[in-house]
Write a protein that holds these residues in place. Structure first.
Motif, PDB file in Angstrom:
ATOM      1  N   VAL A   1      -3.727   2.780  -4.906  1.00 47.26           N
ATOM      2  CA  VAL A   1      -3.084   1.821  -5.810  1.00 47.26           C
ATOM      3  C   VAL A   1      -3.261   2.355  -7.237  1.00 47.26           C
ATOM      4  CG1 VAL A   1      -2.996  -0.555  -6.631  1.00 47.26           C
ATOM      5  CG2 VAL A   1      -3.624  -0.090  -4.248  1.00 47.26           C
TER       6      VAL A   1
ATOM      7  N   PRO B   1      -4.451   5.678   1.456  1.00 46.18           N
ATOM      8  CA  PRO B   1      -3.798   4.647   0.648  1.00 46.18           C
ATOM      9  C   PRO B   1      -4.298   4.700  -0.798  1.00 46.18           C
ATOM     10  CG  PRO B   1      -5.386   3.654   2.156  1.00 46.18           C
ATOM     11  CD  PRO B   1      -5.331   5.107   2.489  1.00 46.18           C
TER      12      PRO B   1
ATOM     13  N   THR C   1       0.847  -1.185   0.000  1.00 45.15           N
ATOM     14  CA  THR C   1       0.000   0.000   0.000  1.00 45.15           C
ATOM     15  C   THR C   1       0.887   1.241   0.000  1.00 45.15           C
ATOM     16  OG1 THR C   1      -1.577  -1.192   1.339  1.00 45.15           O
ATOM     17  CG2 THR C   1      -1.894   1.169   1.161  1.00 45.15           C
TER      18      THR C   1
END
Lengths: 471, 166
Positions: B115, B113, B2
């Motif tokens: 991605v 977080p 993460t």
């Protein structure tokens, strides 16, 4: 669309230059590969960065006669690291067989045209954001980073997304004490740092046509502050006369070729009455914080800085002299002047301008980037308040993050030096100083002072709206 | 892994990313001062894989490619912004640092977080339970970034030319 259709369609100056470099007709939005006519780097982005990568590739410069190197960022060398960068530059120029190397002759964007390297219609890349300055000559010149320059040096080519054109027309006549720098600060304030959308900006109209070549260079130079990829001014007799002095002959047919057609596609078309523009000042920490100089009136300053490719060319020094003739700078203010090129300084000396500046109390710096780039020994400390003729005033650029930089024209910087605070410079311009005309056209009498609060009338057309109204 | 978001506003300039006084220094040293005038803790606290998110006109100003190079040296894995200054955008891609254009970048929260799928051009935000789409990058630029940047791309090109000559 057939080639015939494309050719019959009115085209912008940017399209025409890119089409020549790409070897085929082009339309805005297309991604094309262009042949590069000329590349330029300075001591910071040049050999010290590209030479190791060329060595890693085992490659050589595609055409050493087309890569101009100019030292300006690390002069005068303040320490061993700077000296080493200059040594790498000088050594590499010899080993790579570079034909055109200007060492200590001034700031690259001023030296390149001054020495006759630019002509209308050329595709040029420069290893510096203010490479956009070359667009003043009707060439497609823009800044690139060092790795992108490596690609050009290896292949002689660069990719481009064919831009739209944003046309800025200024009609009539700028008031006495108002100049190209005010135009660009005004536009930064009006449209923001991304107003140019990385497209082609083009400047025209009778007021722009009346500007000297170096004033046009200021328009093109700060086009990057406005977020354009290039800032173009189509060539005319003033371009021709400047280039002739630099040893470059451009005939009528060549000049006629490098013009935007009537009805060329425009993403935006802005028209202004030049006479309505008042001197502009941009407050810390962005050129977009521009407003009439009078709005910042009374702001005390410690340093007045006349420097950079933007604000210390011969015409800029002439403007400052118009204010400073017969005056002394205010007590407690330091006036620093870094003439943009050695040749401009020599001409300023011959015209008596350097004497005027010295008599007013100026201190002189080398013909180099000086405090503008913030690379060398001239850096402003905590709390120092600076009025500068440079292009950008980002936080910490010229020294401490706690220093503050206001941007203005050479007139405004010189007037602030005399007053010890920011003022509208028009009240400081001596009518007896016609000996230093900043434009090639003699000014008749004194132009009436405009109301300070008046803004130019922005007669903008809606983006992509309807037919061009260039006529 | 993460990675987290470092969020900045509009017109974040290259002078802040690569301060002039350190431009003569090796990139590792320069990077220690990256963004110190804007966010002093950034260089010391950023972790490998973190993502820089910004508003409009990310990378305004100078052509110095040390700006994206410093971010990359600190481990930043991708840039996400509403828009970029053109010069900075080209520099980032040339150095192999992905620069994604996302109209909704403003809705990404500092420190959350994230991605990033560079090839797909998507940003997933597990804490918000949603995924943002980015503008597709032109194919040749995506390939150059995935190859590691222009230098690597040129190495491949020159190698291919060498084979042809043989």
């Amino acid at each position: 669309m057939s080639d015939v259709d494309t050719i019959a369609t009115p085209r912008s100056l940017a399209q025409k230059i890119i089409a020549r470099a790409a070897g085929r007709p082009v339309l805005p939005g297309e991604i094309v590969t262009c042949r590069v006519d000329l590349a330029m780097s300075h001591d910071s982005s040049g050999p010290r960065r590209v030479a190791p990568m060329l060595a890693e590739l085992g490659a050589k410069v595609w055409d050493p006669s087309r890569y101009v190197i100019i030292t300006d960022h690390y002069l005068p060398a303040a320490d061993d690291e700077s000296r080493n960068i200059l040594k790498i530059t000088r050594d590499w120029v010899k080993s790579a067989g570079i034909e055109h190397f200007y060492d200590g002759q001034g700031i690259c964007h001023v030296v390149l045209p001054e020495r006759g390297h630019i002509r209308p219609g050329m595709m040029i890349v420069g290893g510096d954001s203010h490479a956009s300055t070359g667009g003043a000559f009707g060439s497609y010149m823009f800044g690139v980073g060092a790795t992108e320059m490596l690609g050009v040096l290896v292949t002689g080519e660069i990719w481009l997304k064919v831009p739209e054109t944003l046309l800025f027309e200024w009609h009539g006549r700028f008031a006495e004490g108002v100049c190209a720098k005010d135009v660009m600060l005004f536009l930064c304030g009006r449209f923001g740092l991304d107003g140019g959308q990385y497209q082609a900006l083009e400047f025209g109209g009778s007021a722009v046509r009346a500007l000297s070549m170096q004033e046009r260079m200021t328009l093109a130079n700060m086009s990057v502050e406005l977020g354009g990829q290039v800032g173009l001014v189509a060539p005319d007799e003033i371009t021709q006369a400047y280039l002739r002095q630099a040893g470059v002959e451009v005939d009528g047919a060549e000049m006629a070729r490098w013009q935007s057609d009537q009805g060329a596609p425009l993403a935006a078309h802005h028209r202004y009455a030049a006479a309505d523009l008042v001197p502009q000042v941009a407050a810390p920490h962005s050129p977009a914080n521009a407003a009439p100089a009078a709005d910042y009136g009374g702001q005390a300053i410690d340093v007045a800085y006349l420097g950079a490719c933007t604000g210390a060319k011969l015409d800029d020094l002439r403007m400052a002299a118009q204010v400073l003739a017969g005056r002394r700078i205010a007590a407690g203010v330091t006036l620093m002047v870094a003439p943009a090129s050695r040749r401009d300084q020599e001409r300023a000396e011959a015209e008596g301008i350097m004497t005027v500046l010295a008599d007013a109390g100026a201190q002189f710096l080398a013909n180099a980037c000086g405090a503008c780039a913030g690379y060398g020994q001239y850096r402003f400390g905590d709390g120092v308040r600076v009025m500068a003729s440079t292009a950008r005033n980002f936080k910490g650029r010229m020294g401490s993050a706690a220093s503050r930089i206001w941007l203005g024209s050479p007139y405004s910087v010189a007037a602030a030096a005399c007053a010890g605070e920011i003022v509208d410079p028009r009240e400081f311009i001596s009518t007896s100083m016609a000996a230093f005309p900043p434009t090639p056209f003699p000014r008749k009498g004194v132009t009436a002072v405009q109301p300070l609060t008046r803004h130019p009338n922005d007669d903008s057309l809606p983006p992509r709206g309807g037919p061009s109204e260039a006529a | 892994m993460t990675t987290r978001v470092w969020k900045f506003g509009d017109n974040l300039d290259t002078d802040a990313m690569a301060p002039g006084q350190y431009m003569k220094s090796p990139i590792e040293e320069l990077a220690r001062h990256c963004l110190e005038s804007v966010r002093p803790e950034f260089a010391a606290a950023v972790r490998a894989g973190d993502v820089v998110v910004a508003g409009k006109n990310l990378g305004a100003g100078s052509s110095r490619e040390q700006a994206p190079q410093a971010l990359k040296a600190l481990g930043v894995s991708a840039l996400v912004a509403v828009s970029y200054a053109g010069l900075f955008y080209r520099n980032a891609l040339n150095l192999g640092l992905a620069a994604l254009v996302c109209a909704e970048a403003g809705s990404i929260v500092d420190g959350e977080p994230v991605v990033v799928d560079i090839r797909a051009g998507s940003i997933s935000l597990p804490a918000q339970g949603r995924t943002l789409a980015c503008e597709p990058m032109p194919g040749f630029l995506l390939e150059m970034v995935m190859a590691g940047g222009l230098l690597a791309h040129l190495q491949q090109r020159l190698a291919a030319q060498g084979k042809e000559r043989r």
